[in-house]
Design a protein around this motif. Structure first.
Motif, PDB file in Angstrom:
ATOM      1  N   LEU A 107       0.830  -1.208   0.000  1.00  0.00           N
ATOM      2  CA  LEU A 107       0.000   0.000   0.000  1.00  0.00           C
ATOM      3  C   LEU A 107       0.865   1.259   0.000  1.00  0.00           C
ATOM      4  N   ALA A 108       1.946   1.217   0.765  1.00  0.00           N
ATOM      5  CA  ALA A 108       2.823   2.385   0.825  1.00  0.00           C
ATOM      6  C   ALA A 108       3.517   2.641  -0.511  1.00  0.00           C
ATOM      7  N   LEU A 109       3.946   1.555  -1.174  1.00  0.00           N
ATOM      8  CA  LEU A 109       4.672   1.705  -2.430  1.00  0.00           C
ATOM      9  C   LEU A 109       3.771   2.075  -3.600  1.00  0.00           C
ATOM     10  N   THR A 110       2.509   1.622  -3.543  1.00  0.00           N
ATOM     11  CA  THR A 110       1.616   1.832  -4.690  1.00  0.00           C
ATOM     12  C   THR A 110       0.640   2.979  -4.479  1.00  0.00           C
ATOM     13  N   GLN A 111      -0.154   2.904  -3.420  1.00  0.00           N
ATOM     14  CA  GLN A 111      -1.200   3.901  -3.226  1.00  0.00           C
ATOM     15  C   GLN A 111      -0.646   5.248  -2.771  1.00  0.00           C
ATOM     16  N   LEU A 112       0.394   5.221  -1.916  1.00  0.00           N
ATOM     17  CA  LEU A 112       0.996   6.472  -1.463  1.00  0.00           C
ATOM     18  C   LEU A 112       2.047   6.983  -2.439  1.00  0.00           C
ATOM     19  N   PHE A 119      12.491   7.305   2.363  1.00  0.00           N
ATOM     20  CA  PHE A 119      11.255   6.854   2.986  1.00  0.00           C
ATOM     21  C   PHE A 119      11.055   5.354   2.823  1.00  0.00           C
ATOM     22  N   ILE A 120      11.450   4.832   1.660  1.00  0.00           N
ATOM     23  CA  ILE A 120      11.274   3.402   1.394  1.00  0.00           C
ATOM     24  C   ILE A 120      12.064   2.559   2.393  1.00  0.00           C
ATOM     25  N   ARG A 121      13.257   3.012   2.770  1.00  0.00           N
ATOM     26  CA  ARG A 121      14.091   2.236   3.692  1.00  0.00           C
ATOM     27  C   ARG A 121      13.501   2.183   5.095  1.00  0.00           C
ATOM     28  N   PHE A 122      12.634   3.156   5.432  1.00  0.00           N
ATOM     29  CA  PHE A 122      12.043   3.177   6.763  1.00  0.00           C
ATOM     30  C   PHE A 122      10.634   2.570   6.787  1.00  0.00           C
ATOM     31  N   ILE A 170      -1.899  -8.555  -5.145  1.00  0.00           N
ATOM     32  CA  ILE A 170      -1.857  -8.580  -6.614  1.00  0.00           C
ATOM     33  C   ILE A 170      -2.938  -7.678  -7.177  1.00  0.00           C
ATOM     34  N   ALA A 171      -4.141  -7.717  -6.561  1.00  0.00           N
ATOM     35  CA  ALA A 171      -5.241  -6.880  -7.047  1.00  0.00           C
ATOM     36  C   ALA A 171      -4.909  -5.396  -6.905  1.00  0.00           C
ATOM     37  N   ILE A 172      -4.274  -5.051  -5.784  1.00  0.00           N
ATOM     38  CA  ILE A 172      -3.922  -3.642  -5.541  1.00  0.00           C
ATOM     39  C   ILE A 172      -2.893  -3.161  -6.551  1.00  0.00           C
ATOM     40  N   THR A 173      -1.856  -3.954  -6.754  1.00  0.00           N
ATOM     41  CA  THR A 173      -0.769  -3.530  -7.642  1.00  0.00           C
ATOM     42  C   THR A 173      -1.133  -3.676  -9.108  1.00  0.00           C
ATOM     43  N   GLY A 174      -2.178  -4.475  -9.393  1.00  0.00           N
ATOM     44  CA  GLY A 174      -2.604  -4.626 -10.778  1.00  0.00           C
ATOM     45  C   GLY A 174      -3.140  -3.340 -11.370  1.00  0.00           C
ATOM     46  N   GLN A 175      -3.472  -2.373 -10.515  1.00  0.00           N
ATOM     47  CA  GLN A 175      -4.019  -1.101 -10.976  1.00  0.00           C
ATOM     48  C   GLN A 175      -2.929  -0.051 -11.197  1.00  0.00           C
ATOM     49  N   VAL A 176      -1.681  -0.419 -10.939  1.00  0.00           N
ATOM     50  CA  VAL A 176      -0.597   0.559 -11.089  1.00  0.00           C
ATOM     51  C   VAL A 176       0.361   0.077 -12.179  1.00  0.00           C
ATOM     52  N   ASN A 177       1.511   0.705 -12.286  1.00  0.00           N
ATOM     53  CA  ASN A 177       2.406   0.401 -13.402  1.00  0.00           C
ATOM     54  C   ASN A 177       3.062  -0.973 -13.261  1.00  0.00           C
ATOM     55  N   GLN A 179       6.134  -1.951 -13.435  1.00  0.00           N
ATOM     56  CA  GLN A 179       7.350  -2.041 -12.619  1.00  0.00           C
ATOM     57  C   GLN A 179       7.009  -2.346 -11.165  1.00  0.00           C
ATOM     58  N   LYS A 180       6.010  -1.650 -10.615  1.00  0.00           N
ATOM     59  CA  LYS A 180       5.617  -1.884  -9.228  1.00  0.00           C
ATOM     60  C   LYS A 180       4.960  -3.252  -9.074  1.00  0.00           C
ATOM     61  N   LEU A 181       4.193  -3.680 -10.085  1.00  0.00           N
ATOM     62  CA  LEU A 181       3.580  -5.009 -10.038  1.00  0.00           C
ATOM     63  C   LEU A 181       4.657  -6.087  -9.992  1.00  0.00           C
ATOM     64  N   ASN A 182       5.675  -5.951 -10.822  1.00  0.00           N
ATOM     65  CA  ASN A 182       6.771  -6.927 -10.838  1.00  0.00           C
ATOM     66  C   ASN A 182       7.501  -6.953  -9.500  1.00  0.00           C
ATOM     67  N   TYR A 183       7.677  -5.778  -8.892  1.00  0.00           N
ATOM     68  CA  TYR A 183       8.365  -5.705  -7.596  1.00  0.00           C
ATOM     69  C   TYR A 183       7.592  -6.487  -6.540  1.00  0.00           C
ATOM     70  N   VAL A 184       6.261  -6.286  -6.488  1.00  0.00           N
ATOM     71  CA  VAL A 184       5.441  -6.959  -5.478  1.00  0.00           C
ATOM     72  C   VAL A 184       5.393  -8.460  -5.726  1.00  0.00           C
ATOM     73  N   VAL A 185       5.261  -8.856  -6.988  1.00  0.00           N
ATOM     74  CA  VAL A 185       5.189 -10.291  -7.315  1.00  0.00           C
ATOM     75  C   VAL A 185       6.491 -10.990  -6.934  1.00  0.00           C
ATOM     76  N   THR A 186       7.631 -10.377  -7.271  1.00  0.00           N
ATOM     77  CA  THR A 186       8.914 -10.986  -6.919  1.00  0.00           C
ATOM     78  C   THR A 186       9.124 -10.982  -5.406  1.00  0.00           C
ATOM     79  N   TRP A 187       8.624  -9.951  -4.715  1.00  0.00           N
ATOM     80  CA  TRP A 187       8.717  -9.918  -3.242  1.00  0.00           C
ATOM     81  C   TRP A 187       7.900 -11.060  -2.647  1.00  0.00           C
ATOM     82  N   LEU A 188       6.680 -11.264  -3.169  1.00  0.00           N
ATOM     83  CA  LEU A 188       5.828 -12.344  -2.663  1.00  0.00           C
ATOM     84  C   LEU A 188       6.475 -13.711  -2.874  1.00  0.00           C
ATOM     85  N   ALA A 189       7.210 -13.857  -3.967  1.00  0.00           N
ATOM     86  CA  ALA A 189       7.845 -15.147  -4.268  1.00  0.00           C
ATOM     87  C   ALA A 189       9.085 -15.394  -3.422  1.00  0.00           C
TER      88      ALA A 189
END
Length: 338
Positions: A107-112, A119-122, A170-177, A179-189
């Motif tokens: 949510l922080a990376l996509t919606q905000l 900020f990302i490191r914290f 996946i549903a949340i990040t599917g609405q954004v670009n 690059q961010k979707l790939n980041y979340v998918v690889t993080w989940l894996a």
């Protein structure tokens, strides 16, 4: 405990430490380009070739440190959670903490739309409440009136919440670009995302402080293994200590996952191995769980990037394949006892 009993336990702990050191050496040496002992010594002396120096300093050394820090922290969190719930199946992934942390990070990376690296490191600081909320909800759903928390229902509730939240990511990040979707998918894996010196500089001191504070709770953890009435009779503030353990475990998981991705079942495996090797004394079990967790994650990562190179399989998938059969065995065993 008598000195004669401490000796074999100390020897076992030193053996685990030696195995971790050997695994660290192999992690630095193995990969697409093998580096021999002389090359490693030359790097630490500052006389290695530019190619060797780049590979070790920018790729392998930070990745090895991430595996050690995250593995030790997840192993420690597994020991804390199993004592907190008195459930041998408890782990940050089976209780939903991973999914809660992941939801907040996503949510922080996509919606905000956070893009500033500072900020990302914290973000792990803000992800801790996500893990706390998920495990609290799982505990509430598994609570039986007059009987407390049912062990099997707690795991079912945690796994169910994890599945729902992971699908939501996946549903949340599917609405954004993309690059961010790939980041979340690889993080989940379970692909390592914090294997850089900047992330390590922030997470390392915090995790070391959490390690020390967790170890200071070894005696209360020993008392928590007793019946509630007995523990309270011995002067243990039960509710306060359980809240503290949950907070410590969630913090350890949040910072570990921010470095290593969505790694699962390390805490479960590490805690069980430490229980096999050591008596029910957390003065020994906590460091043993940390060393075992570090050894498991480091070994899985080294094998994955050395022998599965080009397969694009994340370290988290390798650990899941190793840990799932053991988790199912424990689940069946627990159900039979119930």
């Amino acid at each position: 405990m008598t000195p004669s009993k401490r000796l074999p336990q100390a020897s076992t702990l030193l053996l685990l430490l030696l195995l971790v050191l050997i695994a660290s050496f192999l992690s630095l040496a193995m990969g697409d380009m093998e580096i021999d002992v002389q090359g490693l010594f030359q790097y630490f002396e500052g006389t290695a070739s530019s190619q060797t120096q780049f590979i070790l300093q920018e790729i392998r050394l930070p990745r090895t440190l991430v595996s050690l820090l995250a593995g030790a922290s997840l192993g420690l969190s597994g020991a804390l959670l199993q004592t907190y719930t008195r459930n041998p199946l408890a782990d940050s992934s089976t209780l939903g903490i991973n999914a809660g942390v992941g939801l907040v990070l996503t949510l922080a990376l996509t919606q905000l739309n956070l893009t500033d690296p500072f900020f990302i490191r914290f973000l792990p600081f803000f992800a801790i409440p996500g893990g706390l909320a998920t495990v609290a909800l799982a505990s509430f759903l598994s609570h039986q009136k007059g009987q407390g928390i049912h062990p099997i229902k707690l795991i079912i509730a945690g796994v169910t919440l994890s599945t729902i939240l992971s699908s939501s990511l996946i549903a949340i990040t599917g609405q954004v670009n993309t690059q961010k979707l790939n980041y979340v998918v690889t993080w989940l894996a379970g692909r390592m995302t914090g294997n850089n010196w900047e992330s390590l500089a922030i997470a390392t001191p915090i995790l070391i402080i959490l390690w020390g504070f967790s170890y200071s709770q070894a005696r209360p953890l020993n008392l928590l293994q007793l019946k509630d009435e007995t523990a309270i009779g011995l002067g243990l503030p039960l509710k306060q200590k359980r809240r503290l353990l949950l907070l410590l475990a969630s913090a350890l998981v949040a910072f570990s996952l921010s470095l290593a991705g969505n790694i699962t079942l390390v805490g479960l495996l590490a805690s069980h191995i430490s229980q096999i090797l050591f008596p029910p004394d957390h003065h020994w079990r906590l460091p043993a769980s940390m060393l075992t967790g570090a050894l498991l994650l480091l070994t899985a990562d080294t094998l994955t990037r050395t022998y599965l190179v080009g397969s694009n399989i994340p370290t988290g998938i390798t650990l899941t394949l190793i840990g799932t059969p053991y988790f199912l065995y424990l689940l069946r065993k627990q159900m039979n006892h119930s």
